[in-house]
Design a protein around this motif. Structure first.
Motif, PDB file in Angstrom:
ATOM      1  N   GLN A 169       1.032  -1.266   0.143  1.00 47.25           N
ATOM      2  CA  GLN A 169      -0.022   0.053  -0.062  1.00 47.25           C
ATOM      3  C   GLN A 169       0.856   1.309   0.128  1.00 47.25           C
ATOM      4  N   ARG A 170       0.272   2.330  -0.364  1.00 49.57           N
ATOM      5  CA  ARG A 170       1.136   3.330  -0.523  1.00 49.57           C
ATOM      6  C   ARG A 170       0.938   4.283   0.805  1.00 49.57           C
ATOM      7  N   ARG A 171       1.931   4.657   1.511  1.00 49.15           N
ATOM      8  CA  ARG A 171       1.785   5.274   2.934  1.00 49.15           C
ATOM      9  C   ARG A 171       2.756   6.342   2.881  1.00 49.15           C
ATOM     10  N   ASP A 172       2.415   7.306   3.790  1.00 46.20           N
ATOM     11  CA  ASP A 172       3.240   8.284   4.218  1.00 46.20           C
ATOM     12  C   ASP A 172       4.233   7.864   5.195  1.00 46.20           C
ATOM     13  N   VAL A 173       5.439   7.979   4.916  1.00 46.11           N
ATOM     14  CA  VAL A 173       6.534   7.494   5.639  1.00 46.11           C
ATOM     15  C   VAL A 173       7.796   8.557   6.076  1.00 46.11           C
ATOM     16  N   GLY A 230       6.371   4.813  10.319  1.00 50.31           N
ATOM     17  CA  GLY A 230       4.829   5.319   9.667  1.00 50.31           C
ATOM     18  C   GLY A 230       4.414   4.141   8.968  1.00 50.31           C
ATOM     19  N   ALA A 231       5.037   2.800   9.233  1.00 53.13           N
ATOM     20  CA  ALA A 231       4.567   1.524   8.589  1.00 53.13           C
ATOM     21  C   ALA A 231       4.907   0.509   9.403  1.00 53.13           C
ATOM     22  N   PRO A 232       4.239  -0.714   9.755  1.00 49.46           N
ATOM     23  CA  PRO A 232       2.946  -0.956   8.771  1.00 49.46           C
ATOM     24  C   PRO A 232       1.950  -0.151   9.298  1.00 49.46           C
ATOM     25  N   ASP A 233       1.841   0.307  10.656  1.00 51.30           N
ATOM     26  CA  ASP A 233       0.628   1.029  11.306  1.00 51.30           C
ATOM     27  C   ASP A 233       0.661   2.511  11.120  1.00 51.30           C
ATOM     28  N   ASP A 234      -0.089   3.201  11.324  1.00 56.43           N
ATOM     29  CA  ASP A 234      -0.089   4.606  11.141  1.00 56.43           C
ATOM     30  C   ASP A 234       0.652   5.152  12.497  1.00 56.43           C
ATOM     31  N   HIS A 238       5.831  10.186  12.663  1.00 56.53           N
ATOM     32  CA  HIS A 238       6.673   9.290  12.239  1.00 56.53           C
ATOM     33  C   HIS A 238       8.077   9.966  12.129  1.00 56.53           C
ATOM     34  N   ALA A 278       5.892   9.966   0.268  1.00 55.66           N
ATOM     35  CA  ALA A 278       4.997   8.532   0.071  1.00 55.66           C
ATOM     36  C   ALA A 278       5.800   7.632  -0.557  1.00 55.66           C
TER      37      ALA A 278
END
Length: 415
Positions: A169-173, A230-234, A238, A278
């Protein structure tokens, strides 16, 4: 195909069994192995590790059924065993059941009862093997997760519900890269046992710090670490976690270097790069192995910033994308870097500890950098004064060299 081992010294039993189960044997559903006593049976078990069930008489020469049962229960995957004996041996039958026999049959054998008992035992074997397979898979998954996540995060991910998804998935990290300067050259000069102790101690300390700040280790490559926040959970904070982690990693790495220097091992400095944005994050192991990692320009930029430390003379380099996300960020501007693969300059900072940010030299550096950004000719004397006060200030030395070489402004090309 199901394989059954029959252990009995009666000469006619083999023919009777093969006749009774001839249809299943022809269909390829069943196969039988025969042994005359426990000694022969153990030899067959070694040579045929996929035996599903054993039918064993109690009274046999050389090794009786009770002794054989005990030996079959000692292995890691005990063989399901049905004891076959006469009513007069009920005391021995009870002893066999207490020692792990699955069931028993009495002689003379009722073949209808034998078929029913075999079918029931094989169902039990199937259920047991499936449970063992699930447990082994869970243990492998737990071991794999423990390489990447902190113990608390592993427990969450291993839970049946409420765990964050590991699907891509695309996440903000915030991505963090670390690397040891000159490590490849060091490898050529240090004994393997010493190098093993060094790396084990280094990674133990580094990973403990990452996990303490809630980070996820996505890769260990030689002496380098790739870490995500910031991954795997919000994790809304972060970037702040990543900066605090980077400062702690730098402190640990410098102390670690000093300890090994006392042992005459000249370990290089650890360089650290950070960038926020991202990224495509998930398990990209292809189903054959677990590989939780991340891809995208955010990850590449963090790696480029780690390498930029070599030019800037810093050990930790964070982008403005990180700094602007951290309330009360403490750090010195390093320059506007033109990184490889980017068309626009990126403002970079050297994060500082709370103690370092309150140093009077930090204020003097900020004033000198403002003059550099404004094109003020007095920037040269300002940086010269900083280096004169502290010759170990490598970032101030970097800008002083630039000014002495006729360069101006804050833009630094690293392409």
């Amino acid at each position: 195909m199901t394989t059954i081992l029959v252990v009995d010294d009666e000469p006619d039993l083999e023919a009777l069994v093969l006749q009774r189960f001839r249809r299943q044997i022809r269909a390829g559903n069943l196969a039988f192995l025969f042994a005359r006593d426990g000694v022969e049976a153990l030899d067959l078990v070694v040579r045929h590790p996929r035996i599903d069930l054993a039918l064993a008489d109690l009274n046999m020469p050389r090794m009786d059924g009770l002794t054989l049962l005990g030996r079959l229960q000692e292995v890691e995957d005990p063989l399901a065993t049905v004891i076959v004996s006469a009513y007069g041996d009920m005391a021995n039958i009870r002893a066999a059941m207490n020692r792990g026999a699955f069931d028993f049959l009495t002689k003379p054998i009722d073949f209808a009862d034998l078929e029913a008992t075999v079918a029931k035992t094989l169902r039990h074997v199937t259920v047991l093997r499936e449970a063992r397979a699930r447990r082994a898979a869970a243990e492998r998954a737990h071991a794999a997760l423990a390489r990447y996540f902190s113990p608390n995060r592993v427990a969450e991910l291993a839970a049946e519900s409420g765990a964050p998804s590991l699907a891509s998935q695309r996440r903000d990290v915030t991505a963090v890269f670390t690397d040891i300067t000159g490590f490849t050259a060091l490898v050529e000069t240090v004994e393997p046992t010493v190098l093993t102790d060094l790396l084990n101690g280094y990674f133990a300390g580094m990973t403990d710090i990452v996990f303490a700040h809630g980070g996820t280790i996505t890769k260990i490559m030689g002496d380098a670490l790739q870490v995500l926040f910031g991954a795997p959970d919000d994790e809304p904070d972060h970037a702040g976690r990543a900066v605090a982690c980077a400062v702690a990693l730098d402190t640990f790495a410098e102390g670690f270097r000093s300890r090994w220097r006392a042992e005459t091992i000249l370990l290089g400095a650890t360089r650290i790069g950070l960038h926020s944005g991202a990224a495509l994050v998930g398990d990209f192991g292809g189903g054959r192995y677990f590989d939780y990692t991340a891809y995208g320009i955010t990850i590449n930029t963090a790696a480029r910033l780690e390498a930029a430390n070599k030019v800037l003379g810093t050990r930790v380099c964070a982008s403005a994308a990180v700094a602007t996300r951290v309330p009360g960020f403490r750090g010195r501007p390093a320059g506007d870097l033109l990184l490889r693969g980017r068309s626009e300059p990126l403002r970079a900072y050297e994060p500082l500890s709370p103690e370092g940010s309150e140093d009077s030299a930090t204020g003097a550096y900020a004033a000198a950098f403002q003059k550099l950004a404004a094109g003020d000719p007095s920037a040269l004397s300002a940086f010269a004064a900083l280096v004169g006060t502290d010759a170990t200030d490598t970032l101030a030395s970097f800008h002083l060299r630039r000014l002495l070489n006729g360069q101006t402004g804050t833009k630094v090309s690293l392409q």
